[in-house]
Design a protein around this motif. Structure first.
Motif, PDB file in Angstrom:
ATOM      1  N   VAL A 113      -4.261  16.556 -12.065  1.00 58.15           N
ATOM      2  CA  VAL A 113      -3.350  15.752 -11.976  1.00 58.15           C
ATOM      3  C   VAL A 113      -2.202  15.844 -10.913  1.00 58.15           C
ATOM      4  CG1 VAL A 113      -1.276  14.813 -13.343  1.00 58.15           C
ATOM      5  CG2 VAL A 113      -3.569  15.244 -14.355  1.00 58.15           C
ATOM      6  N   THR A 114      -1.820  17.093 -10.701  1.00 60.37           N
ATOM      7  CA  THR A 114      -0.783  17.543  -9.927  1.00 60.37           C
ATOM      8  C   THR A 114      -1.396  17.202  -8.155  1.00 60.37           C
ATOM      9  OG1 THR A 114      -0.035  19.257 -11.222  1.00 60.37           O
ATOM     10  CG2 THR A 114       0.696  19.303  -8.875  1.00 60.37           C
ATOM     11  N   GLN A 115      -2.620  17.371  -8.061  1.00 60.03           N
ATOM     12  CA  GLN A 115      -3.352  17.270  -6.736  1.00 60.03           C
ATOM     13  C   GLN A 115      -3.521  16.049  -6.403  1.00 60.03           C
ATOM     14  OE1 GLN A 115      -7.176  19.108  -6.326  1.00 60.03           O
ATOM     15  NE2 GLN A 115      -7.055  18.508  -3.914  1.00 60.03           N
ATOM     16  N   ALA A 116      -3.911  14.956  -7.447  1.00 56.23           N
ATOM     17  CA  ALA A 116      -3.818  13.760  -7.372  1.00 56.23           C
ATOM     18  C   ALA A 116      -2.429  12.917  -7.076  1.00 56.23           C
ATOM     19  CB  ALA A 116      -4.720  12.958  -8.448  1.00 56.23           C
ATOM     20  N   ARG A 117      -1.717  13.434  -7.876  1.00 64.56           N
ATOM     21  CA  ARG A 117      -0.127  12.928  -7.770  1.00 64.56           C
ATOM     22  C   ARG A 117       0.362  13.288  -6.310  1.00 64.56           C
ATOM     23  NH1 ARG A 117       4.745  14.640  -5.988  1.00 64.56           N
ATOM     24  NH2 ARG A 117       6.518  13.256  -6.997  1.00 64.56           N
ATOM     25  N   SER A 118      -0.039  14.341  -5.611  1.00 60.34           N
ATOM     26  CA  SER A 118       0.381  14.629  -4.399  1.00 60.34           C
ATOM     27  C   SER A 118      -0.139  13.640  -3.429  1.00 60.34           C
ATOM     28  CB  SER A 118       0.205  16.091  -4.037  1.00 60.34           C
ATOM     29  OG  SER A 118       0.649  17.084  -4.839  1.00 60.34           O
ATOM     30  N   ILE A 119      -1.644  13.518  -3.580  1.00 63.96           N
ATOM     31  CA  ILE A 119      -2.341  12.638  -2.701  1.00 63.96           C
ATOM     32  C   ILE A 119      -1.635  11.195  -2.633  1.00 63.96           C
ATOM     33  CG2 ILE A 119      -4.408  11.699  -2.057  1.00 63.96           C
ATOM     34  CD1 ILE A 119      -5.515  14.458  -2.823  1.00 63.96           C
ATOM     35  N   ALA A 120      -1.518  10.769  -3.849  1.00 67.69           N
ATOM     36  CA  ALA A 120      -1.099   9.263  -3.998  1.00 67.69           C
ATOM     37  C   ALA A 120       0.361   9.112  -3.639  1.00 67.69           C
ATOM     38  CB  ALA A 120      -1.201   8.783  -5.438  1.00 67.69           C
ATOM     39  N   ALA A 121       1.194  10.263  -3.812  1.00 64.48           N
ATOM     40  CA  ALA A 121       2.659  10.042  -3.362  1.00 64.48           C
ATOM     41  C   ALA A 121       2.808  10.181  -1.720  1.00 64.48           C
ATOM     42  CB  ALA A 121       3.317  11.248  -4.125  1.00 64.48           C
ATOM     43  N   ALA A 122       1.673  10.373  -1.083  1.00 64.08           N
ATOM     44  CA  ALA A 122       1.981  10.690   0.349  1.00 64.08           C
ATOM     45  C   ALA A 122       1.883   9.326   0.975  1.00 64.08           C
ATOM     46  CB  ALA A 122       0.473  11.192   1.085  1.00 64.08           C
ATOM     47  N   PRO A 123       3.174   9.428   1.903  1.00 63.57           N
ATOM     48  CA  PRO A 123       3.501   8.251   2.548  1.00 63.57           C
ATOM     49  C   PRO A 123       2.478   7.806   3.428  1.00 63.57           C
ATOM     50  CG  PRO A 123       4.536   9.790   3.563  1.00 63.57           C
ATOM     51  CD  PRO A 123       3.793  10.420   2.459  1.00 63.57           C
ATOM     52  N   GLY A 124       2.629   6.432   3.934  1.00 65.89           N
ATOM     53  CA  GLY A 124       1.929   5.881   5.171  1.00 65.89           C
ATOM     54  C   GLY A 124       0.345   5.175   4.806  1.00 65.89           C
ATOM     55  N   SER A 125       0.145   5.131   3.594  1.00 70.09           N
ATOM     56  CA  SER A 125      -1.228   4.424   3.218  1.00 70.09           C
ATOM     57  C   SER A 125      -1.294   2.755   3.158  1.00 70.09           C
ATOM     58  CB  SER A 125      -1.640   4.946   1.687  1.00 70.09           C
ATOM     59  OG  SER A 125      -1.848   6.137   1.815  1.00 70.09           O
ATOM     60  N   SER A 126      -2.468   2.424   3.589  1.00 75.49           N
ATOM     61  CA  SER A 126      -2.620   1.053   3.403  1.00 75.49           C
ATOM     62  C   SER A 126      -2.737   0.615   1.972  1.00 75.49           C
ATOM     63  CB  SER A 126      -3.769   0.268   4.187  1.00 75.49           C
ATOM     64  OG  SER A 126      -4.968   0.849   3.735  1.00 75.49           O
ATOM     65  N   PRO A 127      -2.254  -0.709   1.668  1.00 73.20           N
ATOM     66  CA  PRO A 127      -2.798  -1.082   0.004  1.00 73.20           C
ATOM     67  C   PRO A 127      -4.034  -0.476  -0.219  1.00 73.20           C
ATOM     68  CG  PRO A 127      -1.465  -2.717   1.465  1.00 73.20           C
ATOM     69  CD  PRO A 127      -1.894  -1.938   2.467  1.00 73.20           C
ATOM     70  N   ALA A 128      -5.134  -0.970   0.652  1.00 73.71           N
ATOM     71  CA  ALA A 128      -6.450  -0.473  -0.154  1.00 73.71           C
ATOM     72  C   ALA A 128      -6.568   1.054  -0.261  1.00 73.71           C
ATOM     73  CB  ALA A 128      -7.493  -1.078   1.009  1.00 73.71           C
ATOM     74  N   GLU A 129      -6.009   2.046   0.577  1.00 75.78           N
ATOM     75  CA  GLU A 129      -5.940   3.388   0.333  1.00 75.78           C
ATOM     76  C   GLU A 129      -5.171   3.753  -0.691  1.00 75.78           C
ATOM     77  OE1 GLU A 129      -6.534   4.580   5.055  1.00 75.78           O
ATOM     78  OE2 GLU A 129      -4.368   4.222   4.139  1.00 75.78           O
TER      79      GLU A 129
END
Length: 186
Positions: free
Chosen positions: A72-88
């Protein structure tokens, strides 16, 4: 001959006014799409901010469920990273939603945790946030649809092409189970 030039000038002025109107409509739609994406981003950030508190609460009761907590912590870190497109961003949020589902499944095995007021409050806030993200997604996707339609229909497509307006990406989930907020019965 004079009337011909006057009529031609009137037609040119009308075409210019129409082109300006179409350009301005495209700019308004692009800004609306960007604004609605920022609203989703705000709600996703709220979601991401709730997750560490949720993990810490569960950790106190289920410390031996380390793999799930780290996931959960790792998935949250990846999802919270800035700069993603809407699809990403949608793909990253799918992974996070699935990890949260596993976290709530782990919580099912701990009656004391299910009764913990802090856990219940965090769960309610997360559910509320998920509802707000879903509403934001619908609003964003409606704006994207309007923008993409405007870009593709003739004759506005000519103006869109001239000024390099491009199609926007929808914010979609791939997994049908991820389309819903985690539903946990305590």
């Amino acid at each position: 001959m004079e009337w011909f030039f006057i009529a031609l000038a009137v037609l040119v002025v009308i075409a210019i006014i129409w082109a300006i109107g179409q350009y301005n409509a495209l700019v308004r739609l692009r800004n609306l799409v960007q604004e609605s994406w920022r609203q989703i981003d705000v709600e996703l950030q709220r979601r991401h901010d709730l997750i560490p508190n949720l993990v810490e609460t569960v950790k106190g009761y289920a410390s031996h469920e380390r793999a799930t907590l780290e996931e959960v912590t790792q998935a949250r870190s990846i999802a919270a990273a800035p700069g993603s497109s809407p699809a990403e961003q949608a793909q990253q949020e799918n992974v996070l939603t699935q990890a949260l589902g596993r976290l709530f499944a782990v919580a099912e095995a701990y009656p004391d945790l299910k009764a913990n007021q802090n856990f219940l409050q965090l769960q309610a806030e997360l559910t509320n946030t998920e509802d707000r993200v879903a509403a934001g997604r619908r609003f964003y996707n409606a704006n994207v649809r309007a923008m993409n339609t405007k870009i593709e229909v003739f004759p506005t497509s000519i103006i869109a092409g001239m000024f390099h307006f491009t199609r926007e990406e929808y914010f979609e989930t791939e997994d049908p189970a991820a389309r819903q907020a985690p539903n946990v019965q305590f």
